[in-house]
Design an enzyme around this catalytic site. Structure first.
Site, PDB file in Angstrom:
ATOM      1  N   ASN A   1       0.859  -1.191   0.000  1.00  0.00           N
ATOM      2  CA  ASN A   1       0.000   0.000   0.000  1.00  0.00           C
ATOM      3  C   ASN A   1       0.892   1.238   0.000  1.00  0.00           C
ATOM      4  O   ASN A   1       1.546   1.524   0.984  1.00  0.00           O
ATOM      5  CB  ASN A   1      -0.884  -0.039   1.264  1.00  0.00           C
TER       6      ASN A   1
ATOM      7  N   LYS B   1      -0.001   4.283  -0.144  1.00  0.00           N
ATOM      8  CA  LYS B   1      -0.673   5.460   0.463  1.00  0.00           C
ATOM      9  C   LYS B   1      -0.564   6.646  -0.510  1.00  0.00           C
ATOM     10  O   LYS B   1      -0.577   6.444  -1.711  1.00  0.00           O
ATOM     11  CB  LYS B   1      -0.061   5.772   1.833  1.00  0.00           C
TER      12      LYS B   1
ATOM     13  N   HIS C   1      -9.105   0.987   5.730  1.00  0.00           N
ATOM     14  CA  HIS C   1      -7.753   1.207   6.268  1.00  0.00           C
ATOM     15  C   HIS C   1      -7.863   2.162   7.453  1.00  0.00           C
ATOM     16  O   HIS C   1      -8.693   3.069   7.458  1.00  0.00           O
ATOM     17  CB  HIS C   1      -6.850   1.806   5.180  1.00  0.00           C
TER      18      HIS C   1
ATOM     19  N   GLU D   1      -6.264   4.640   8.302  1.00  0.00           N
ATOM     20  CA  GLU D   1      -6.166   6.073   7.975  1.00  0.00           C
ATOM     21  C   GLU D   1      -7.496   6.593   7.437  1.00  0.00           C
ATOM     22  O   GLU D   1      -7.839   7.766   7.635  1.00  0.00           O
ATOM     23  CB  GLU D   1      -5.003   6.296   6.990  1.00  0.00           C
TER      24      GLU D   1
ATOM     25  N   GLU E   1      -4.718  -5.016  11.228  1.00  0.00           N
ATOM     26  CA  GLU E   1      -3.734  -3.933  11.264  1.00  0.00           C
ATOM     27  C   GLU E   1      -3.915  -3.143  12.555  1.00  0.00           C
ATOM     28  O   GLU E   1      -4.706  -2.185  12.594  1.00  0.00           O
ATOM     29  CB  GLU E   1      -3.937  -3.014  10.062  1.00  0.00           C
TER      30      GLU E   1
ATOM     31  N   GLY F   1       2.954   2.367  10.621  1.00  0.00           N
ATOM     32  CA  GLY F   1       3.857   3.490  10.390  1.00  0.00           C
ATOM     33  C   GLY F   1       4.626   3.928  11.629  1.00  0.00           C
ATOM     34  O   GLY F   1       5.241   4.986  11.640  1.00  0.00           O
TER      35      GLY F   1
ATOM     36  N   SER G   1       4.015  -2.035  10.258  1.00  0.00           N
ATOM     37  CA  SER G   1       5.490  -1.983  10.293  1.00  0.00           C
ATOM     38  C   SER G   1       6.150  -3.307   9.881  1.00  0.00           C
ATOM     39  O   SER G   1       7.140  -3.714  10.478  1.00  0.00           O
ATOM     40  CB  SER G   1       5.970  -1.533  11.681  1.00  0.00           C
TER      41      SER G   1
HETATM   42  C1  PEP Z   1      -0.425   0.067   6.002  1.00  0.00           C
HETATM   43  O1  PEP Z   1      -0.409   1.097   5.364  1.00  0.00           O
HETATM   44  O2  PEP Z   1      -1.395  -0.695   5.875  1.00  0.00           O
HETATM   45  C2  PEP Z   1       0.697  -0.267   6.891  1.00  0.00           C
HETATM   46  C3  PEP Z   1       0.637  -1.387   7.553  1.00  0.00           C
HETATM   47  O3  PEP Z   1       1.731   0.630   6.965  1.00  0.00           O
HETATM   48  P1  PEP Z   1       3.211   0.366   7.559  1.00  0.00           P
HETATM   49  O4  PEP Z   1       3.707  -0.917   6.941  1.00  0.00           O
HETATM   50  O5  PEP Z   1       4.017   1.556   7.106  1.00  0.00           O
HETATM   51  O6  PEP Z   1       3.091   0.270   9.038  1.00  0.00           O
END
Ligand code: PEP
Length: 243
Positions: A8, A10, A94, A96, A165, A171, A204
């Site tokens: 992803n 973003k 997601h 976000e 998640e 992040g 992450s």
């Molecule tokens: C994500 O955007 O779904 C995500 C898990 O981001 P990151 O790997 O940067 O934590």
């Protein structure tokens, strides 16, 4: 089934940067077998990524969609348009979108219904915030997200890919331990009527932790944010080894 490794991006990578990222990635993974790789660039890069991956096994996904098919919804994107660009997947819910854009369980339920109707595979994200985790509410939160997100479509949940998640891991550089992920994945599976859905982990994920995470049978793939933006790190994640 092959493990899913989804990247992803973003709101990163303009079309020219996207072309270069995918071209470099494809070179690095040309010898990779037995992985389902999904690239999820911003809307504006979907056509260029679709063009570059055309003769590969890499799949295309979008980061979001609206629940109506067309109409007076300025700034929104129809799932049908995504399909016409070659998307097979769409991320729904997601963190976000939930926490920055204010998308509710009810809105996500409408999006999931439309994705199912039009034949896009939803990657439905669920997960608790740090505060909810500290308060011991992880299962309660995930149970609500699943119940309300899957309202009236419980019987079709096997067509949806789930992504656990935890918001505190996205992040932040903090990764859930494999055991924490396994426990929540089992909890998610127990909530589903048909137990066959694929469940991914996201938060992450990086070259340093992918092997340990994928060692767990319950973890059927990963949704990667930051580490999918560099071809070398994403290729290493795709090439995980569990020996
Ligand atoms: C994500 O955007 O779904 C995500 C898990 O981001 P990151 O790997 O940067 O934590």
């Amino acid at each position: 089934m092959d493990p899913i490794i989804a990247g992803n991006w973003k709101m990163n990578k303009d079309p020219a940067e996207s072309r270069s990222l995918v071209q470099n990635l494809l070179e690095l993974i040309s010898d990779v077998k037995n992985r389902k790789v999904i690239l999820i660039p911003p809307f504006t890069s979907l056509p260029i990524v679709a063009e570059v991956i055309r003769n590969s096994n890499v799949k295309l996904g979008a980061q979001n969609m609206y629940w109506e098919r067309s109409g007076a919804y300025t700034g929104e994107i129809s799932g049908l348009f995504l399909k016409s660009l070659g998307c097979e997947y769409v991320v729904i819910g997601h963190s976000e979108r939930r926490h920055i854009m204010g998308e509710t369980d009810e809105m996500l339920n409408k999006k999931l219904k439309t994705a199912l109707e039009i034949g896009l595979i939803a990657i439905f994200c669920v997960g608790e915030t740090e505060k909810e985790k500290e308060q011991g509410m992880t299962e309660q939160v995930i149970s609500r997200q699943l119940k309300q997100g899957l309202k009236d479509i419980e019987n079709e949940a096997h067509k949806i890919v789930f992504a656990y998640e935890p918001v505190w891991a996205i992040g932040t550089g903090k990764t859930a331990t494999p055991q924490q992920v396994v426990d929540v994945h089992k909890f998610i599976r127990a909530q589903l009527i048909k137990k066959k859905s694929t469940i991914l982990y996201g938060g992450s994920v990086k070259p340093e932790n992918i092997d340990t995470l994928m060692h767990e049978q319950e973890i059927e793939g990963v949704l990667v944010g930051g580490a999918s933006l560099k071809p070398e790190s994403f290729a290493r994640i795709i090439k995980f080894s569990i020996t």
